[in-house]
Enzyme design. Structure first.
Site, PDB file in Angstrom:
ATOM      1  N   ASN E 386     109.155   3.467  63.027  1.00 48.52           N
ATOM      2  CA  ASN E 386     108.774   4.159  61.804  1.00 48.52           C
ATOM      3  C   ASN E 386     107.368   4.726  61.971  1.00 48.52           C
ATOM      4  O   ASN E 386     107.215   5.928  62.200  1.00 48.52           O
ATOM      5  CB  ASN E 386     108.888   3.176  60.624  1.00 48.52           C
ATOM      6  CG  ASN E 386     108.770   3.863  59.299  1.00 48.52           C
ATOM      7  OD1 ASN E 386     108.242   4.956  59.211  1.00 48.52           O
ATOM      8  ND2 ASN E 386     109.264   3.230  58.258  1.00 48.52           N
ATOM      9  N   ASP E 387     106.367   3.857  61.937  1.00 44.61           N
ATOM     10  CA  ASP E 387     105.003   4.360  62.033  1.00 44.61           C
ATOM     11  C   ASP E 387     104.776   5.179  63.307  1.00 44.61           C
ATOM     12  O   ASP E 387     104.089   6.193  63.277  1.00 44.61           O
ATOM     13  CB  ASP E 387     104.001   3.190  62.031  1.00 44.61           C
ATOM     14  CG  ASP E 387     104.057   2.412  60.727  1.00 44.61           C
ATOM     15  OD1 ASP E 387     104.638   2.935  59.766  1.00 44.61           O
ATOM     16  OD2 ASP E 387     103.543   1.286  60.693  1.00 44.61           O
ATOM     17  N   VAL E 388     105.374   4.730  64.386  1.00 44.70           N
ATOM     18  CA  VAL E 388     105.041   5.355  65.668  1.00 44.70           C
ATOM     19  C   VAL E 388     105.696   6.725  65.832  1.00 44.70           C
ATOM     20  O   VAL E 388     105.472   7.406  66.830  1.00 44.70           O
ATOM     21  CB  VAL E 388     105.425   4.444  66.853  1.00 44.70           C
ATOM     22  CG1 VAL E 388     104.717   3.114  66.743  1.00 44.70           C
ATOM     23  CG2 VAL E 388     106.915   4.262  66.937  1.00 44.70           C
ATOM     24  N   SER E 427     102.600  -0.135  58.466  1.00 46.19           N
ATOM     25  CA  SER E 427     101.419   0.404  57.809  1.00 46.19           C
ATOM     26  C   SER E 427     101.678   0.735  56.347  1.00 46.19           C
ATOM     27  O   SER E 427     100.759   1.107  55.636  1.00 46.19           O
ATOM     28  CB  SER E 427     100.944   1.644  58.540  1.00 46.19           C
ATOM     29  OG  SER E 427     101.909   2.648  58.398  1.00 46.19           O
TER      30      SER E 427
END
Ligand SMILES: NC(=O)c1ccc[n+]([C@@H]2O[C@H](COP(=O)([O-])OP(=O)(O)OC[C@H]3O[C@@H](n4cnc5c(N)ncnc54)[C@H](OP(=O)(O)O)[C@@H]3O)[C@@H](O)[C@H]2O)c1
Ligand SMILES: NC(=O)c1ccc[n+]([C@@H]2O[C@H](COP(=O)([O-])OP(=O)(O)OC[C@H]3O[C@@H](n4cnc5c(N)ncnc54)[C@H](OP(=O)(O)O)[C@@H]3O)[C@@H](O)[C@H]2O)c1
Ligand SMILES: NC(=O)c1ccc[n+]([C@@H]2O[C@H](COP(=O)([O-])OP(=O)(O)OC[C@H]3O[C@@H](n4cnc5c(N)ncnc54)[C@H](O)[C@@H]3O)[C@@H](O)[C@H]2O)c1
Ligand SMILES: NC(=O)c1ccc[n+]([C@@H]2O[C@H](COP(=O)([O-])OP(=O)(O)OC[C@H]3O[C@@H](n4cnc5c(N)ncnc54)[C@H](O)[C@@H]3O)[C@@H](O)[C@H]2O)c1
Lengths: 459, 98, 375, 375, 459, 98
Positions: E386-388, E427
């Site tokens: 997700n964040d990456v 995050s």
């Protein structure tokens, strides 16, 4: 109602049957499938009652009411375990109905000209013959399943010959009817009916009770065909279409069921005869199996033991093995992995690989523990192992590996051996396991074979 | 011409029957068999036409018997199938959307 | 701009602050580098590799330190080294500023801008400079290798003709960066791994590595916004001890990594628990430098308590000095690169930057870090 | 029948010949056991566990040895111990009979029936007594743990914000029992593993563990019917060296396990190859006791050759003494059990038995083993 | 030959078509399938020539000979890359033939009584209408594919309205013909023909060249229906059956092809209209996809990048991920695994898991390397990351993660995001990737989703 | 009655058509389309009956044109399909028995 309208409704009803059958094949939709098919039947019956051909409802009402009561009571009374017997009875009842319709259709003949009588006679005969076989065969199947009669295979010398004679006699009667459509018809009809019923009995008594579900499925296909024949006789399209659909679908289902039992249809139907003749000959014969068929057996198993060997390592099949194991577990099957101490080529070889593939440690079982309960295992899957499952080590004093403790997979109910060929293993010794009655060889690279099975499970 | 149509109808029905059933899980073997058996009770429609028609007495009697037996098959067959399937449904754990 | 890199003098420190690969990249960016001879020897990088990369080998340590505008090193400087530093230069290293106030003072007095690598914030942007994480990660690996090396049992399960060896049981207490890597490494070796941490979010992470999370109900436990654990109340500590006791008694290896940022590590494994373990078991206390999680652990010693060996070595990353140097050097490179303006060839530690605010301790003769200023 | 088990006196030997679990089983079968105090201390089995199992702890070593009808131990007996033995008793241990002729002679003179565990044949039936294999297996695991412990690089690959660490390259020479386990363990830790062996059948086995087999064409190489390798011709050795050189130069860890049964180990890694490796690399020579595969290896020492560490410890199984003792003890138990007649309570080493013929060295005052008899 | 005999042969020919179509669906049997179907056609044509209805062979011979020559030459000349165009032309030619047959059937009408003329007129009109649409639509498709005309979507204001008018007009003409079967038939027929041809053009010009294969498949289904309608008009069973078979099979095939392009049929047919109207509105809309459909897209991809994240670890999906990768590779697809440095919850988290699953190290690619060539990746499969992969880190200065380097999966041709919900990652930041035009959300546990896709690959 | 049969035939053909095609690998999409297209050239049979029958001149001419176009479709369609499939076969690596 006009014939066209009735026909149109019949088409709708056929469509409902098609959807019904289709949806019955998958767990998620089966309930809806049965409902659609029920609706189809309802529609067909209602529209038929509205037909202008029907002038008298008394008989219909009485017979239908009685039939419904009997059907409802029977369906509600039967225990869950008695389902197959019940289905057999219903099926027999359907067969008898087709027989009766065919027979009654003979009374119809006079009404129209003689023009299509040959066609009618043939179809009538077919519906009587198939209906009769279905009827008596189903009754025998019911009797065997409910143990009203001994469930074992019953056979006597010359049995097949008798059946043949019966068949020839039936055909003879039919030919006679065709030759002189009017003279002596009644007697000939009685003869055909009697012969058909006898044929059904002869066909089913030599088959053992355990195979009855397959037989019922086959007879079910027949009763579809009987309905189809009756439809041809009385020129009714919905009978033709629905009967043919069920006839065809039933044959496919029969085939699927045979495969799940790891038998061929002819083996089911005729093994009663052959069993007595050749018992010892089986040794020396290898029975290969395809991944699809292996899947069907696995699907029906409630406990499975994986026995990996060096071949699993060579094929690097550990990941797919674990996946198959997981799928089986999700399916409700009990799965364990029996590790022989010298499987592979280094101590702990199987442990390394199975740990890599994340097989939980709790599922790894030692040789002695599994041997204690191997008789209760439905399927042992030997994945590229050979020496460590070689019964010669137990049985054959002259074998170089005599005395080595092995995993006694040959004592499981069914054994699959996954390997690429008949080659021997590390010790170079032949393996009698491959020739045992309950062994099936699944030839090919172990990883590919298992992948195939997995695909079957998922597809 | 009608014979040709008959032939086509037969042929197409049979093929369709073959294609309809392909892979059936073991748990569904008996329900499917039973469901198909109920459909084969379609003979009831034929029996009704004959039993209500203007046939000779003996034929009407036969047809009425046929109605009886076929009705047993149809009613019992569908009900039994339904019972089996409802069992099956309960056992099935609810599956999340996939 | 000239970078100077001296040899590490801290006892047992085998890492180096700059590996030849990064030296080359920095020189390409426009830096000049002077290094003390023998810089990478302990971590497997001979002087030639540095000179090949374009590094000048200084004549002596004094030269390296006094000529550099930017000094890179792993450990905090010796007082003597501070004397040699050029006033106005930047000094980047682990500094332990909370506990080494006198060092901070003398760096400030010397006019050195001191960057403390432990103070790099745990923000997304700063991850690539986060040396605490990179080194903790390696330390986690080392704990397991060391434990395996000292454990008289093998870790994996083996079913052999000479009997079945059950897998070793490894219990990891504290599943932060190091703990998770320890779990992963022990799993790889085939051990049965269980773990515990006070932060509840960790349970899923532990399971995501295929290990078992030991559930102990401690009531409410928080974590700081940097992701560090909050200290437990004394009651909670007791609850934890009670919950762990049985697991520890059954374990062959216990690895503790429980730390509290800026405070002494919690003492969570008691002498009693130690003695409940089988003789021959191994305990690795990774927190020994910050006070130790295990009663009886001694820094840089293996203590034998009734047959149970408590391994208390500090500076675990040094045991994989080559990998650790590479990672640390990458962290420093990323730090330098972040503030390097390639066009103007300027290195600019802008005081407005979050990272600078967090990590710069002294600047222009003053102590500028909020956590130290007002003391 | 009374079994006696003395403490091992061989320097550095931490294993024991009998673990409590097996003692219990033997006593249940009808044996009486007397052991020297401290028997299992080094491998993590305190005296209490033995007494709990029903073992009598003897007053002193002499008592244990002199009262026993069957003596179990790991290592060959000291001359002094032989004096204490009862005449007519059976002595089971590793014996190294080919190289310790004088020991064999004195055992014969004393009238002791000596069983040499190295001589257990590699037949299917004897696999469960095959201590050479069970110990080699563990030694293979230990080589990798030791290498990882001494290697300044971590074994697995890691892609992290602080850069990517490439997996360590491990090269295993000799893929017998120990070599295969070394391959498996190094793979588990995440290394890139390559291996070589002179026996061609091994290639498939190496691949079956997910490692790469280095193909070197040596021409015809045989193996004995026990599965041991045949010695290479000098030309073949040269071919092998040439083929290996490049792989070794690129490896971070080299593990050698090449042995020839009953002969000195082949010298296959030259000083030149050693110096071609990167500083910080590790070589583990498992064959160091039988002469060493690696030039420069010294028994029980770590030799630093230009930054490359050559690890030459003998008796590797002792490093996992608990597991090794369990396995060895199982081997002995299986041996005893094989010849134990539960009905007559007789232990009968029938001279007609294949295993007895292969493993019994002296009997009734005579040297009976065909390989020693006529010397 | 008697009508019954011809009918029987037609049945045989229909059976051959059924087998032909069935076998054409699988690579191993496709060649044989085409041969059987050719045989079916041959049999049907030969038996038709033997019909007693045919009294004059001249026209037939000439036309057939010419047609065969043209067909052979065209089929041999065409380059392999020009196949779709060629099929379009053939298809158009078939549509035209049906149109002509329908038209000619009007001449037949007088011969029989007026009794079934309504039926005939309707079926004739249908065959003209469908045939005409097929004809002109196929020509336009051909022109777009061969770039004889601009291949882009052509649209003008009110286009859909014009189409509607045309359709209404056609129906009107049809009604008029039915109302007064004799008067002015010729003019009305011309009108219907012209309107059909126009309709075909209007239907296809707004569709872009890249979608033409789907359009051709649909038109092919139409040409089957046209043949079926023609068969109804001239009362020819084999036309009816074969036409209906192809019509139905063509629709299924069209659907399959749409799915492989990750489009719905209506999206293909009408996107030309909508595209101009609503370009910006797409943001904010999430497009879910099922594993089955995802499979179809994967199957057609030639390069695939897996981007694992913490969700893969939670789902413990590493083994199935590798398996999917292997299957894709066997299939000829290039597969790599792009590892973001902070994917997961510890440094090297993905490495541990993928190594456990035996993903070769060579296939692991670092972020920078994959970003350099991400535009050429057909499908990026984001597995619980997700964040990456959050483009906000690149695009949105106010995002807390702004400045973090990410794997730019949003720049791949298609992105699948496998996660259970729309929840955010570590995050806690929302991810605009999920709303991108080329993103498809595959909701559900990652392991299960991938298992589904694998099953599709194997099944 | 014939209408009923027609209805059944249509219905059954359509269902059979639906069932026949289920999962087709992408590589076979175009050949399958082309093969199906060739079958839809069955119109040729109808065209032949009309072109050879005793219709008015204009109708015969139309029918002859229909024969021409349908033949193009049939002959070209089958040949093109065959060409595509033979390509495909060559690319296919020989598979071992499974
Ligand atoms: N564990 C140890 O420490 C150790 C050490 C040395 C020797 N051994 C000996 O090794 C043997 C181990 O027994 P085992 O049963 O594990 O192995 P095995 O007896 O050697 O048999 C392995 C079988 O796997 C099959 N195979 C090979 N590759 C395959 C593939 N890709 N797919 C499917 N099948 C494949 C082979 O048959 P096909 O060729 O027909 O496929 C072969 O028969 C014992 O005799 C043991 O004494 C063990
Ligand atoms: N690598 C490190 O060292 C490290 C250490 C600490 C923190 N971090 C941080 O962790 C984050 C890592 O990024 P990431 O992209 O890997 O993970 P992420 O941003 O945390 O996202 C993981 C996603 O996986 C999905 N997921 C969870 N379980 C799943 C399942 N069973 N099946 C399918 N999907 C599932 C979740 O969505 P659903 O809930 O909708 O399924 C979630 O959005 C970064 O923010 C990084 O800074 C990294
Ligand atoms: N940029 C980022 O997003 C980033 C970077 C690095 C780390 N982190 C996160 O920060 C967190 C802490 O990282 P760390 O490893 O440096 O922490 P740490 O070294 O301070 O502590 C190690 C672990 O010990 C645990 N602990 C504390 N008291 C304990 C007790 N009594 N019993 C058991 N365990 C106890 C802590 O919860 C922590 O998990 C991790 O979750 C990590 O994922 C985030
Ligand atoms: N009962 C059984 O069936 C049984 C039991 C144990 C071992 N074995 C087999 O016996 C074989 C040997 O076992 P071991 O490990 O005790 O052997 P070992 O310890 O004598 O030798 C170790 C390895 O070194 C190799 N080697 C010798 N010279 C070499 C050279 N110049 N270069 C590279 N490699 C060289 C040998 O081939 C052998 O694989 C193995 O294959 C094992 O599977 C069989």
């Amino acid at each position: 109602m006009s014939e066209e309208l009735i026909g149109a409704v019949y088409i709708v009803s056929a469509i409902l049957f098609v959807f019904g059958l289709k949806l019955l094949g998958s767990p998620a939709t089966a309930v809806r499938g049965n409902q659609l098919s029920t609706l189809g039947m309802l529609v067909a019956v209602v529209v038929t009652l509205g037909s202008t051909d029907i002038i008298d409802y008394r008989w219909i009402a009485i017979a239908a009411a009685l039939g419904a009561v009997v059907g409802i009571v029977a369906a509600q009374r039967v225990a869950m375990t008695g389902m197959p017997e019940m289905v057999a009875l219903f099926n027999g009842s359907g067969g008898l109905a087709s027989l009766l319709v065919g027979w009654a259709a003979l009374g119809m003949e006079g009404a129209e000209g003689d023009s299509q009588s040959a066609f009618t006679i043939i179809t009538v005969l077919l519906s009587i013959l198939i209906g009769g076989v279905t009827f008596s065969g189903s009754l025998v199947a019911w009797a065997k399943l409910s143990e009203t009669m001994p469930s074992g295979a019953i056979s006597f010398p010359g049995q097949q010959f008798v059946s043949l004679i019966l068949l020839v006699a039936t055909i003879g009667c039919g030919a006679a009817m065709l030759a002189q459509p009017d003279a002596g018809t009644a007697m000939l009809v009685y003869a055909v009916i009697a012969l058909s019923v006898l044929l059904g009995v002869m066909a089913v008594i030599p088959i053992g009770g355990a195979d009855m579900p397959v037989v019922i499925s086959l007879l079910n296909s027949y009763s579809g065909l009987a309905a189809c024949a009756a439809g041809l006789a009385i020129n009714n399209t919905i009978l033709i279409v629905a009967g043919a659909l069920v006839g065809a679908a039933g044959i496919i289902l029969t085939n699927i069921m045979c495969k799940a039992m790891n038998r061929s249809l002819s083996n089911v139907l005729f093994s009663g005869f052959t069993a007595s003749k050749s018992a010892a000959k089986v040794e020396g014969e290898v029975k290969p199996i395809s991944p699809d068929d292996a899947y069907l057996i696995l699907e029906a198993a409630s406990s499975v033991v994986m026995v990996p060997g060096y071949g699993m390592a060579v094929a690097q099949a550990q990941h797919v093995v674990r996946e198959l194991g997981e799928l089986l577990e999700e399916h409700g099957t009990e799965v364990s992995y029996a590790i022989h101490p010298v499987a592979g080529r280094m101590p702990g070889h199987m442990n390394v690989l199975l740990a890599e593939a994340n097989v939980p440690y709790d599922q790894l079982i030692e040789m002695d523990d599994i041997n204690r309960r191997i008789e209760n295992v439905d399927v042992a899957i030997v994945i590229g192992a050979n020496d460590v499952v070689n019964p010669a080590a137990r049985e054959d004093e002259n074998s170089p590996i005599y005395g080595m403790p092995i995993i006694n997979v040959d004592q499981a109910r069914t054994v699959f051996v996954l390997k690429r060929s008949m080659a021997s293993g590390f010790s170079g010794v032949d393996n009698p396991l491959f020739f045992k009655e309950n062994t099936r060889m699944l030839f090919g690279d172990a990883k590919q074979s298992i992948s195939h099975m997995i695909a079957e499970f998922k597809g | 011409m009608e014979m040709v149509f008959l032939g086509f109808v037969l042929m197409l029905s049979i093929f369709l029957g073959f294609e309809l059933i392909s892979k059936v899980p073991a748990t569904l073997h008996t329900p499917l068999m039973s469901g198909a058996n109920a459909i084969s009770g379609i003979t009831v429609v034929g029996a009704i036409t004959l039993a209500g028609g203007e046939l000779a007495g003996w034929a009407t009697l036969l047809a009425a018997m046929a109605v009886f037996f076929a009705t047993v098959n149809v009613v019992g067959g569908y009900m039994v199938t339904d019972r089996m399937l409802s069992m099956f449904k309960k056992k099935d754990k609810p599956e999340a959307r996939s | 701009m000239r970078i100077g890199v001296p040899v590490e003098t801290w006892p047992g420190e085998l890492r180096t602050a700059l590996v030849p690969g990064n030296a080359k990249k920095l020189i390409r960016s426009g830096f000049e580098i002077i290094a003390e001879s023998g810089l990478g020897r302990a971590s497997g990088f001979p002087d030639e590799e540095y000179t090949d990369a374009g590094v000048t080998i200084g004549n002596d340590r004094g030269e390296v330190l006094s000529q550099a505008d930017l000094v890179l090193r792993v450990r905090q400087p010796e007082p003597a080294d501070i004397e040699s530093l050029k006033s106005g230069c930047v000094h980047v290293s682990f500094l332990d500023p909370m506990n080494r106030r006198e060092l901070v003072d003398s760096l400030a007095a010397r006019g050195v801008t001191a960057v403390s690598m432990e103070m790099i914030p745990r923000s997304t942007r700063a991850q690539k400079m986060d040396a605490l994480s990179s080194q903790a990660n390696l330390a986690g690996y080392v704990t397991v290798i060391a434990a395996a090396n000292h454990c008289p049992k093998i870790f994996p399960m083996m079913m052999t003709p000479s009997g079945t060896i059950r897998p070793a049981k490894v219990f990891v207490i504290g599943a932060g960066v190091a703990g998770l890597q320890a779990i992963a490494t022990a799993k790889r070796l085939g051990a049965r791994v269980e773990a515990f941490d006070t932060r509840p979010v960790v349970a899923e992470q532990v399971r995501s590595l295929g290990a078992k999370f030991v559930e102990i109900d401690l009531g409410e436990v928080g974590q700081t916004d940097q992701g560090y654990a909050k200290a437990l109340t004394p009651e909670q500590i007791e609850l934890q001890k009670a919950g762990q006791a049985k697991v520890i008694a059954e374990s062959d290896v216990v690895i503790t990594t429980a730390q509290l940022f800026g405070r002494p590590a919690p003492r969570i494994v008691t002498a009693e628990m130690v003695s409940s373990m089988q003789p021959g078991s191994v305990i690795v206390d990774m927190a020994v430098e910050s006070g130790g999680n295990v009663e009886g652990a001694v820094l840089n010693e293996i203590v034998d308590v009734g047959g149970v060996n408590i391994y208390g070595f500090g500076n675990l990353p040094s045991q994989v000095s080559r990998s650790a140097s590479e990672m640390y050097s990458n962290n420093l490179f990323n730090l330098i690169d972040e503030f390097w303006d390639a066009e103007t060839k300027q290195w600019n530690l802008s005081p407005d930057d979050e990272i600078v605010q967090a990590a710069v301790i002294t600047r222009d003769g003053n102590i500028v870090h909020p956590m130290l200023e007002d003391k």
